[in-house]
Design a protein around this motif. Sequence first.
Motif, PDB file in Angstrom:
ATOM      1  N   LEU A 274      13.929  -2.361  -0.371  1.00 46.75           N
ATOM      2  CA  LEU A 274      14.608  -3.474   0.306  1.00 46.75           C
ATOM      3  C   LEU A 274      14.820  -3.179   1.784  1.00 46.75           C
ATOM      4  O   LEU A 274      14.653  -4.060   2.633  1.00 46.75           O
ATOM      5  CB  LEU A 274      15.944  -3.757  -0.381  1.00 46.75           C
ATOM      6  CG  LEU A 274      15.856  -4.281  -1.824  1.00 46.75           C
ATOM      7  CD1 LEU A 274      17.242  -4.376  -2.445  1.00 46.75           C
ATOM      8  CD2 LEU A 274      15.142  -5.635  -1.862  1.00 46.75           C
ATOM      9  N   ALA A 275      15.184  -1.947   2.113  1.00 51.29           N
ATOM     10  CA  ALA A 275      15.371  -1.583   3.522  1.00 51.29           C
ATOM     11  C   ALA A 275      14.067  -1.677   4.293  1.00 51.29           C
ATOM     12  O   ALA A 275      14.058  -1.937   5.501  1.00 51.29           O
ATOM     13  CB  ALA A 275      15.935  -0.166   3.620  1.00 51.29           C
ATOM     14  N   ALA A 276      12.940  -1.483   3.575  1.00 51.52           N
ATOM     15  CA  ALA A 276      11.623  -1.561   4.204  1.00 51.52           C
ATOM     16  C   ALA A 276      11.067  -2.981   4.232  1.00 51.52           C
ATOM     17  O   ALA A 276       9.922  -3.187   4.642  1.00 51.52           O
ATOM     18  CB  ALA A 276      10.649  -0.648   3.480  1.00 51.52           C
ATOM     19  N   GLY A 277      11.861  -3.948   3.803  1.00 50.75           N
ATOM     20  CA  GLY A 277      11.425  -5.336   3.873  1.00 50.75           C
ATOM     21  C   GLY A 277      11.238  -6.013   2.542  1.00 50.75           C
ATOM     22  O   GLY A 277      11.116  -7.239   2.471  1.00 50.75           O
ATOM     23  N   GLY A 278      11.171  -5.224   1.472  1.00 51.07           N
ATOM     24  CA  GLY A 278      11.137  -5.799   0.136  1.00 51.07           C
ATOM     25  C   GLY A 278       9.778  -6.143  -0.423  1.00 51.07           C
ATOM     26  O   GLY A 278       9.661  -6.492  -1.590  1.00 51.07           O
ATOM     27  N   GLN A 279       8.717  -6.030   0.373  1.00 49.96           N
ATOM     28  CA  GLN A 279       7.401  -6.413  -0.123  1.00 49.96           C
ATOM     29  C   GLN A 279       6.720  -5.267  -0.867  1.00 49.96           C
ATOM     30  O   GLN A 279       7.096  -4.116  -0.742  1.00 49.96           O
ATOM     31  CB  GLN A 279       6.505  -6.879   1.034  1.00 49.96           C
ATOM     32  CG  GLN A 279       6.094  -5.783   2.000  1.00 49.96           C
ATOM     33  CD  GLN A 279       7.058  -5.620   3.152  1.00 49.96           C
ATOM     34  OE1 GLN A 279       8.276  -5.783   2.994  1.00 49.96           O
ATOM     35  NE2 GLN A 279       6.527  -5.284   4.318  1.00 49.96           N
TER      36      GLN A 279
END
Length: 412
Positions: A353-358
């Motif tokens: 999630l901290a990395a954007g969630g993808q």
Amino acid sequence: MTSVGDDILAFDVVANAITGMSMKQMKIAATYMRGGTSKGVFFALNDLPEAAQVPGAARDALLLRVIGSPDPYGKHTDGMGGATSSTSKTVILAKSGQPEHDVDYLFGQVAIDKPFIDWSGNCGNLTAAVGAFAITQGLVDPDKIPANGIAVVRIWQANIHKTIIAHVPMCDGEVLELGDFELDGVTFPAAEVLVEFVDPADEAGAMLPTGNVVDELDVPGVGCFTVTLINAGIPTIFLNAQDLGYDGTELQEAINGDVAALAKFELIRAYGALKMGLIQSIDEAKTRQHTPKVAFVAPPQEHSVSSGKTVTIHDVDLLVRALSMGKLHHAMMGTAAVAIGTAAAIPGTLVNLAAGGQARTSVRFGHPSGTLKVGASATQQAGEWQVEKVSMSRSARVLMQGWVYIPADTIA
């Protein structure tokens, strides 16, 4: 002025104090190596005194004395340690007894101020030096080593019973150590060593020990935190930086000088270990200092790292800060990087999630010394997440080779 009688008396006091003690030192063949952002003392198993060739008190006593622990001054002045978690490390290697492996690698994390060695986990950084040491010590079949090119060394990590593959560059029949590969947290460039951690999840249980990508962790007297608990590379507890009052750009001095913060992190680590099933009671955390690790994550933001270099939001996918042996690490532990890469590949974890969630097969994260890229690919089978392999590039170099000396009665 002192009299002759006084001098004789003083001599007698000293003589009485050392009566029964050996006045000799023993010497043991050893190599001092840097691997990744760590360094430690490497031994070939057969070079150790016979009593230390097997696990137990004699081995621990020998390695503690080599490093210079326990040291109440916290300096390791009388040993080979560097008085940090990154530099208080020992490695023992032997020709592998495992099928389809070249070398058995045993890692000991030496406590600085206590007479204690933690054998519960691996050091991912020093792993980068294992292949080179194994080759130079004749532990790898010569037929597997090209004169020029890449030697593929299959390592059995004896602490955690996992396979690691090191790709060691060779030149004119010798390990190539120098090159232009730069690793944040290491001052000088060196030759690149690709390290692959095969099936890095803990063999004793599920990669996600609770079965959840996020959990609530209640820490009495501290608070309740949203966490991701993962067993990959090394057992790790991930938290959100914001929940701790941080923003993810912290350097060592911001945390390591804060006694209250370090005490809070240790409580979180202890209760996280309990929730992960690594210990049966909170008191057991004291005898398991190396694992689990605690790390906190945050989305990217521009900031300066310890070298003064600026990291922008475009340089990384997220920011991670991790603690090792009770202190914020100056860069990132290699095994924790495996945990980060694995968690980043699993949708819904705090890291992901901290990395954007993808969905992703690699992640570049920021740490106190700069950035690091880790590759990982996760799949879900029968409702459980699995990661086949995590890879990263490190470097390694021999710093000194010869004999290490300790008092002969250390293991008497």
